[in-house]
Design a protein around this motif. Sequence first.
Motif, short mmCIF file in Angstrom:
data_model
loop_
_atom_site.label_atom_id
_atom_site.label_comp_id
_atom_site.label_asym_id
_atom_site.label_seq_id
_atom_site.Cartn_x
_atom_site.Cartn_y
_atom_site.Cartn_z
N GLN A 15 4.48 8.43 -10.27
CA GLN A 15 4.88 7.10 -10.76
C GLN A 15 6.39 6.88 -10.74
N THR A 16 7.16 7.94 -10.55
CA THR A 16 8.62 7.82 -10.53
C THR A 16 9.19 7.79 -9.11
N LEU A 17 8.32 7.86 -8.10
CA LEU A 17 8.79 7.86 -6.72
C LEU A 17 9.45 6.53 -6.38
N SER A 18 10.35 6.55 -5.42
CA SER A 18 11.07 5.35 -5.01
C SER A 18 10.15 4.39 -4.26
N ASP A 19 10.19 3.13 -4.62
CA ASP A 19 9.37 2.13 -3.95
C ASP A 19 9.82 1.86 -2.53
N ASP A 20 10.98 2.39 -2.14
CA ASP A 20 11.43 2.29 -0.75
C ASP A 20 10.55 3.15 0.16
N ASP A 21 9.83 4.10 -0.41
CA ASP A 21 9.01 5.03 0.35
C ASP A 21 7.54 4.63 0.28
N GLU A 22 6.95 4.38 1.44
CA GLU A 22 5.54 4.00 1.50
C GLU A 22 4.62 5.22 1.57
N ARG A 23 5.06 6.24 2.34
CA ARG A 23 4.25 7.45 2.49
C ARG A 23 5.10 8.65 2.05
N VAL A 24 4.58 9.39 1.09
CA VAL A 24 5.29 10.55 0.53
C VAL A 24 4.42 11.79 0.64
N TYR A 25 5.03 12.89 1.11
CA TYR A 25 4.40 14.20 1.06
C TYR A 25 4.93 14.89 -0.19
N MET B 83 0.85 -1.18 0.00
CA MET B 83 0.00 0.00 0.00
C MET B 83 0.90 1.25 0.00
N LYS B 84 0.62 2.15 -0.90
CA LYS B 84 1.34 3.43 -0.98
C LYS B 84 0.38 4.54 -0.56
N GLU B 85 0.94 5.57 0.06
CA GLU B 85 0.12 6.69 0.52
C GLU B 85 0.79 8.01 0.11
N LEU B 86 0.01 8.85 -0.54
CA LEU B 86 0.49 10.14 -1.03
C LEU B 86 -0.29 11.24 -0.33
N LEU B 87 0.44 12.21 0.20
CA LEU B 87 -0.20 13.39 0.76
C LEU B 87 0.20 14.58 -0.09
N LEU B 88 -0.76 15.12 -0.80
CA LEU B 88 -0.56 16.32 -1.60
C LEU B 88 -0.81 17.51 -0.68
N ILE B 89 0.17 18.40 -0.58
CA ILE B 89 0.09 19.52 0.35
C ILE B 89 0.30 20.82 -0.42
N ARG B 90 -0.71 21.67 -0.41
CA ARG B 90 -0.55 22.98 -1.05
C ARG B 90 0.22 23.88 -0.09
N HIS B 91 1.15 24.65 -0.63
CA HIS B 91 1.91 25.57 0.22
C HIS B 91 0.98 26.45 1.03
N ALA B 92 1.49 26.90 2.17
CA ALA B 92 0.71 27.77 3.05
C ALA B 92 0.61 29.17 2.45
N LYS B 93 -0.16 30.02 3.12
CA LYS B 93 -0.44 31.38 2.65
C LYS B 93 0.85 32.18 2.46
N GLY C 217 -3.74 23.18 2.46
CA GLY C 217 -4.64 22.04 2.43
C GLY C 217 -3.87 20.76 2.15
N ILE C 218 -4.38 19.66 2.67
CA ILE C 218 -3.74 18.36 2.50
C ILE C 218 -4.77 17.36 1.99
N VAL C 219 -4.44 16.70 0.89
CA VAL C 219 -5.25 15.61 0.37
C VAL C 219 -4.43 14.34 0.55
N ALA C 220 -4.96 13.39 1.32
CA ALA C 220 -4.28 12.11 1.53
C ALA C 220 -4.97 11.05 0.67
N ILE C 221 -4.14 10.34 -0.11
CA ILE C 221 -4.66 9.34 -1.06
C ILE C 221 -3.92 8.03 -0.85
N GLU C 222 -4.67 6.94 -0.76
CA GLU C 222 -4.10 5.59 -0.65
C GLU C 222 -4.19 4.88 -1.98
N PHE C 223 -3.15 4.12 -2.30
CA PHE C 223 -3.13 3.32 -3.53
C PHE C 223 -2.86 1.87 -3.16
N PRO C 224 -3.71 0.95 -3.61
CA PRO C 224 -3.52 -0.47 -3.28
C PRO C 224 -2.49 -1.13 -4.20
#
Length: 166
Positions: free
Chosen positions: A96-106, A1-11, A133-140
């Motif tokens: 899709q190019t992120l390292s598979d060593d990383d399970e959770r990436v911001y 399971m991979k988890e991506l957190l997309l974070i928009r920069h603050a104000k 804002g933070i959008v957290a997405i899980e990928f199976p």
Amino acid sequence: MKELLLIRHAKSAWDDPSLTDRDRPLNGRGKRDAAFMGSLLRFRGLEPDRIVSSPARRARKTARLIAGEVGYDKDAIVIEEGVYLGGGQAIAALVQTLSDDDERVYLVGHNPGLSEAASRLTGENLGEMPTCGIVAIEFPVDSWAHVMEGAGRLKFLDYPKKHLSP
């Protein structure tokens, strides 16, 4: 399971018109919001294996403030040029190019690209992500290379104003 957190920069601050877009800093509220959202991520036990940021000053500062709150080495933040002006499709391809060593990436970046990427990856219209804002997405999947558009499951959408008292 991979988890991506997309974070928009603050104000960010707009009070110095001589600065380029890349050089705009965070304003006071932005600094407070980034630290607050980082503390929420720590509270939820969502420490990252990797933080990737746009090279823009406001995104890097957001990433560093959040990193400090979640116990991530600020000097290990990866700066990725493609996050700065990348649209939703480019950001989805970058995932899709992120390292598979990383399970959770911001991934810390900008709108409209992040909002578009969140909608593409989840298949849901999430609207415009607010600042910090933070959008957290899980990928199976076991490999980031197998992340497909529309295949992610939205875990949450959170942002600072959601936590203000009425």
